[in-house]
Design an enzyme around this catalytic site. Structure first.
Site, PDB file in Angstrom:
ATOM      1  N   CYS A  64      -2.162   9.478   2.589  1.00  0.00           N
ATOM      2  CA  CYS A  64      -1.702   8.865   1.328  1.00  0.00           C
ATOM      3  C   CYS A  64      -2.616   9.192   0.167  1.00  0.00           C
ATOM      4  O   CYS A  64      -2.150   9.335  -0.959  1.00  0.00           O
ATOM      5  CB  CYS A  64      -1.585   7.362   1.495  1.00  0.00           C
ATOM      6  SG  CYS A  64      -3.101   6.596   2.074  1.00  0.00           S
ATOM      7  N   GLU A 102       0.879  -1.175   0.000  1.00  0.00           N
ATOM      8  CA  GLU A 102       0.000   0.000   0.000  1.00  0.00           C
ATOM      9  C   GLU A 102       0.910   1.217   0.000  1.00  0.00           C
ATOM     10  O   GLU A 102       1.449   1.595   1.040  1.00  0.00           O
ATOM     11  CB  GLU A 102      -0.893  -0.023   1.256  1.00  0.00           C
ATOM     12  CG  GLU A 102      -1.806  -1.239   1.340  1.00  0.00           C
ATOM     13  CD  GLU A 102      -2.986  -1.160   0.367  1.00  0.00           C
ATOM     14  OE1 GLU A 102      -3.299  -0.057  -0.106  1.00  0.00           O
ATOM     15  OE2 GLU A 102      -3.575  -2.217   0.068  1.00  0.00           O
TER      16      GLU A 102
HETATM   17  P1  NAD Z   1       8.230   4.767   4.896  1.00  0.00           P
HETATM   18  O1  NAD Z   1       8.195   3.923   3.667  1.00  0.00           O
HETATM   19  O2  NAD Z   1       9.391   5.637   5.124  1.00  0.00           O
HETATM   20  O3  NAD Z   1       8.108   3.829   6.199  1.00  0.00           O
HETATM   21  C1  NAD Z   1       7.079   2.886   6.353  1.00  0.00           C
HETATM   22  C2  NAD Z   1       7.531   1.773   7.282  1.00  0.00           C
HETATM   23  O4  NAD Z   1       8.592   1.066   6.663  1.00  0.00           O
HETATM   24  C3  NAD Z   1       8.049   2.240   8.638  1.00  0.00           C
HETATM   25  O5  NAD Z   1       7.574   1.373   9.625  1.00  0.00           O
HETATM   26  C4  NAD Z   1       9.557   2.102   8.483  1.00  0.00           C
HETATM   27  O6  NAD Z   1      10.244   1.866   9.689  1.00  0.00           O
HETATM   28  C5  NAD Z   1       9.653   0.883   7.594  1.00  0.00           C
HETATM   29  N1  NAD Z   1      10.928   0.758   6.870  1.00  0.00           N
HETATM   30  C6  NAD Z   1      11.868   1.722   6.626  1.00  0.00           C
HETATM   31  N2  NAD Z   1      12.885   1.193   5.908  1.00  0.00           N
HETATM   32  C7  NAD Z   1      12.592  -0.107   5.703  1.00  0.00           C
HETATM   33  C8  NAD Z   1      13.225  -1.172   5.008  1.00  0.00           C
HETATM   34  N3  NAD Z   1      14.392  -1.008   4.396  1.00  0.00           N
HETATM   35  N4  NAD Z   1      12.611  -2.368   4.980  1.00  0.00           N
HETATM   36  C9  NAD Z   1      11.410  -2.543   5.565  1.00  0.00           C
HETATM   37  N5  NAD Z   1      10.751  -1.586   6.236  1.00  0.00           N
HETATM   38  C10 NAD Z   1      11.325  -0.379   6.298  1.00  0.00           C
HETATM   39  O7  NAD Z   1       6.857   5.592   4.879  1.00  0.00           O
HETATM   40  P2  NAD Z   1       6.375   6.702   5.920  1.00  0.00           P
HETATM   41  O8  NAD Z   1       7.213   7.925   5.760  1.00  0.00           O
HETATM   42  O9  NAD Z   1       6.209   6.100   7.266  1.00  0.00           O
HETATM   43  O10 NAD Z   1       4.894   6.968   5.348  1.00  0.00           O
HETATM   44  C11 NAD Z   1       4.612   7.862   4.315  1.00  0.00           C
HETATM   45  C12 NAD Z   1       4.414   7.142   3.003  1.00  0.00           C
HETATM   46  O11 NAD Z   1       3.475   6.100   3.140  1.00  0.00           O
HETATM   47  C13 NAD Z   1       3.842   8.058   1.935  1.00  0.00           C
HETATM   48  O12 NAD Z   1       4.447   7.778   0.709  1.00  0.00           O
HETATM   49  C14 NAD Z   1       2.379   7.663   1.888  1.00  0.00           C
HETATM   50  O13 NAD Z   1       1.722   7.940   0.670  1.00  0.00           O
HETATM   51  C15 NAD Z   1       2.457   6.205   2.160  1.00  0.00           C
HETATM   52  N6  NAD Z   1       1.199   5.725   2.704  1.00  0.00           N
HETATM   53  C16 NAD Z   1       0.440   4.878   1.955  1.00  0.00           C
HETATM   54  C17 NAD Z   1      -0.782   4.448   2.440  1.00  0.00           C
HETATM   55  C18 NAD Z   1      -1.680   3.514   1.667  1.00  0.00           C
HETATM   56  O14 NAD Z   1      -2.598   2.980   2.258  1.00  0.00           O
HETATM   57  N7  NAD Z   1      -1.449   3.309   0.393  1.00  0.00           N
HETATM   58  C19 NAD Z   1      -1.203   4.873   3.698  1.00  0.00           C
HETATM   59  C20 NAD Z   1      -0.391   5.729   4.418  1.00  0.00           C
HETATM   60  C21 NAD Z   1       0.812   6.142   3.922  1.00  0.00           C
END
Ligand code: NAD
Length: 468
Positions: free
Chosen positions: A250, A216
């Site tokens: 998002c 997502e």
């Molecule tokens: P992010 O991708 O930076 O982090 C998301 C999660 O991934 C966190 O828990 C983080 O610790 C973890 N993570 C970081 N590096 C990782 C790795 N190498 N391997 C596995 N996990 C890792 O995202 P964010 O800044 O927390 O959230 C914002 C983003 O999320 C925006 O792009 C937004 O559009 C998206 N988002 C999407 C939805 C949806 O339902 N489609 C909902 C909310 C947010």
């Protein structure tokens, strides 16, 4: 909570797997009981959750959090409790004439252990809806919330611990490194919510174990406004979508595509709508949320500055506070696709307005970019609307509104291409986290047995009959 080590992660996974194999899939009654307990614990901890969100963001509207975090979460659990019995029923399937005495059906089997990775923007619902879905599907789950919302993660950890034994559901904390170790575990499914960049890393790690993923992700969701449409209606609903959680959503409308003759009407209507929704301003307002942290505040200030330097007209709609990372809504006019604000997901209360001369131009603009997570269309002309919907590909669509497709429990939720892989919510969530196991039971009499050796004339006659 202290961060886990890779050895801890592996131990919890092994523990859950052993318990899963030992106990077998939970029945409907057990799953409903688990979901009811989870809901009760969430409601019991309502004020702790809202307080924790405020701690993590510095300023976060309690009422808005209750509306956008807790209501969808509780509604989705209620929906699962109500419909789970139907989803779990084996589904009769057709058998061809040659297999008539046999029967075929599909059983949706829990896959086993689901790994859930959640982001910071809606840290409660984006952690607990996936968890509830995994439980509804009969699985066990490990959940890694975002490192940027430690207070909320602690409450989530307590809620999960109060409802489930570790071998059924467990919360582990840590940042990117823990996330990387987490996504390298041989889960039976990973449900990741976050950025496209990290989603790619998760998909890569999961592929090494052939673990299926639901991703997502994010992106730039456009608003397309039909020429001549009532701008009051549009402005009010776009403002709601853009300012909820200060744009850190998002599926927030990222930018607007409006006919060039309507641009100024839209711009004034938007300013009116914003002022009407936030008469008390932004800094210290109980109805408005801060940007998560200094880093993201600076990032947004940078995007605005870059647009201004490149000739955009910047309309600031209130006072900011750099110290509290509160950013008042900003409207950007005379925007060009080259500006940084049009190159990345904005994730803040900044609205670029771009103009088009024909709807075809607007469609081409959308299609020249990665598939968005959401698409918003405002207009009453069915022909124009159908043209935009048929000629573009995106995650979900809301017509004449923003965000609200996410609140429809009976719609799948997910992106496509760069904005995601797969979908969840409601029935689609249950489908994503179960395996469709087809079962065929051979009948006592079966025409197929006539096609076994020793072959003879009858075999030839039947074969020729089938191959007509
Ligand atoms: P992010 O991708 O930076 O982090 C998301 C999660 O991934 C966190 O828990 C983080 O610790 C973890 N993570 C970081 N590096 C990782 C790795 N190498 N391997 C596995 N996990 C890792 O995202 P964010 O800044 O927390 O959230 C914002 C983003 O999320 C925006 O792009 C937004 O559009 C998206 N988002 C999407 C939805 C949806 O339902 N489609 C909902 C909310 C947010």
């Amino acid at each position: 909570m202290s961060d886990v080590t890779p050895a801890d992660l592996r131990r919890i996974l092994d523990q859950q797997r052993a318990a899963f194999l030992n106990a077998g899939p939970p029945d409907l009654k057990q799953r409903r009981t688990d979901l009811r307990h989870l809901k009760a614990e969430i409601l019991k901890r309502r004020s702790d959750i809202l307080r924790a969100l405020k701690t993590d963001f510095g300023q976060r509207s309690e009422r808005e959090s209750a509306i956008v975090e807790l209501i969808p979460l509780v509604q989705s659990i209620n929906y699962m409790i109500a419909h789970l019995g139907h989803w779990m029923k084996p589904q009769r399937r057709h058998v061809s004439a040659y297999f008539q005495c046999g029967r075929a059906w599909v059983v949706r089997q829990p896959v086993g252990i689901v790994g859930i990775i959640a982001p910071w923007n809606y840290p409660v619902s984006l952690a607990l809806v996936p968890l509830a879905t995994a439980i509804a599907a009969g699985n066990r789950a490990m959940l890694k919330p975002s490192e940027f919302t430690p207070a909320t993660s602690a409450v989530i950890g307590e809620i999960v611990q109060a409802v489930f034994p570790t071998e059924q559901a467990s919360v582990v904390t840590g940042g990117g490194e823990v996330g990387a170790a987490f996504s390298a575990l041989p889960f039976n499914h990973i449900l990741f919510t976050g950025s496209t960049a990290v989603g790619k890393k998760v998909a890569e790690a999961a592929a090494r174990n052939l673990t299926p993923v639901t991703l997502e992700l994010g992106g730039k969701s456009p608003v397309v406004i039909e020429p001549g449409f009532s701008m009051q209606r549009v402005a009010d609903r776009v403002a709601f979508g853009k300012l909820t959680n200060a744009g850190q959503t998002c599926i927030a409308p990222d930018y607007v595509l409006v006919h060039e003759d309507d641009r100024d009407t839209f711009a004034s209507a938007w300013q009116e709508a914003v002022k009407k929704q936030h008469p008390g301003g932004y800094v210290g307002s109980p109805d408005y949320t801060a940007i998560l942290n200094q880093h993201h505040y600076e990032r947004l200030i940078g995007l605005i500055g870059n647009a201004e330097t490149q000739g955009a007209r910047v309309i600031r709609l209130g006072r900011d506070s750099a110290a509290d990372h509160v950013l008042a809504p900003v409207l950007l006019l005379n925007v060009t696709p080259q500006m940084a604000v049009m190159q990345e997901e904005i994730f803040g209360p900044v609205l670029p307005v771009l103009t088009y001369r024909t709807l075809d131009e607007a469609i081409a603009f959308i299609n020249a970019r990665p598939h968005p997570l959401a698409l918003y269309y405002f207009g009453d002309n069915r022909t124009e609307r159908d043209k935009v919907l048929k000629s573009t590909v995106s995650g979900n669509v809301t017509i004449n509104g923003t965000l609200l497709h996410i609140a429809q429990d009976d719609l799948p939720f997910g992106g496509v291409g760069d904005s995601g892989i797969g979908a969840y919510h409601g029935r689609e969530g249950f489908i994503a986290l179960t395996h469709a196991r087809g079962v065929y039971q051979q009948g006592r009499f079966n025409a197929a047995t006539l096609l076994q050796p020793p072959f003879g004339k009858l075999t030839d006659a039947i074969t020729n009959l089938i191959l007509r």
